[in-house]
Motif scaffolding. Structure first.
Motif, PDB file in Angstrom:
ATOM      1  N   ARG A  14      31.942  52.705  -4.024  1.00 22.42           N
ATOM      2  CA  ARG A  14      30.679  51.868  -4.336  1.00 22.42           C
ATOM      3  C   ARG A  14      30.419  52.516  -5.547  1.00 22.42           C
ATOM      4  NH1 ARG A  14      27.652  47.524  -2.501  1.00 22.42           N
ATOM      5  NH2 ARG A  14      25.803  48.109  -3.084  1.00 22.42           N
ATOM      6  N   ARG A  15      30.172  53.911  -5.941  1.00 27.52           N
ATOM      7  CA  ARG A  15      29.693  54.687  -6.894  1.00 27.52           C
ATOM      8  C   ARG A  15      30.171  54.000  -8.363  1.00 27.52           C
ATOM      9  NH1 ARG A  15      26.003  57.176  -9.084  1.00 27.52           N
ATOM     10  NH2 ARG A  15      27.556  58.565  -9.961  1.00 27.52           N
ATOM     11  N   ALA A  19      26.341  52.478  -8.252  1.00 26.11           N
ATOM     12  CA  ALA A  19      25.555  52.644  -7.904  1.00 26.11           C
ATOM     13  C   ALA A  19      24.874  54.433  -7.791  1.00 26.11           C
ATOM     14  CB  ALA A  19      25.280  51.810  -6.695  1.00 26.11           C
ATOM     15  N   GLU A  23      22.259  55.516  -3.145  1.00 21.62           N
ATOM     16  CA  GLU A  23      22.588  54.111  -2.341  1.00 21.62           C
ATOM     17  C   GLU A  23      23.845  54.308  -1.578  1.00 21.62           C
ATOM     18  OE1 GLU A  23      19.726  51.333  -5.322  1.00 21.62           O
ATOM     19  OE2 GLU A  23      21.868  52.858  -5.979  1.00 21.62           O
ATOM     20  N   TRP A  27      25.018  52.564   1.951  1.00 18.62           N
ATOM     21  CA  TRP A  27      26.214  51.070   1.784  1.00 18.62           C
ATOM     22  C   TRP A  27      26.954  51.473   3.164  1.00 18.62           C
ATOM     23  CZ3 TRP A  27      31.076  50.939  -0.144  1.00 18.62           C
ATOM     24  CH2 TRP A  27      30.862  49.131  -0.070  1.00 18.62           C
TER      25      TRP A  27
END
Length: 59
Positions: A14-15, A19, A23, A27
């Motif tokens: 996700r990073r 994000a 976050e 997530w």
């Protein structure tokens, strides 16, 4: 693979999508929690269907 390792891998994924750290962890934790709850419900449904199948077999 351990849950912590999975959490960190999902957060890293996700990073890379842009994000923030918080976050990404939120997530990833949400995904793992929903997966856990779905697995619990599936086991419950399977157990009920096995009991019903056994009951029908006895009749």
């Amino acid at each position: 693979m351990s849950t912590v390792a999975t959490l960190l891998r999902l957060a890293r994924m996700r990073r890379t999508a842009g994000a923030s750290h918080l976050e990404a962890l939120t997530w990833a934790g949400g995904l793992l929690w929903r997966n856990h709850r779905t697995t619990q419900r599936r086991r419950s449904v399977e157990r009920r269907s096995e009991v019903a199948r056994a009951a029908r077999h006895l009749l």
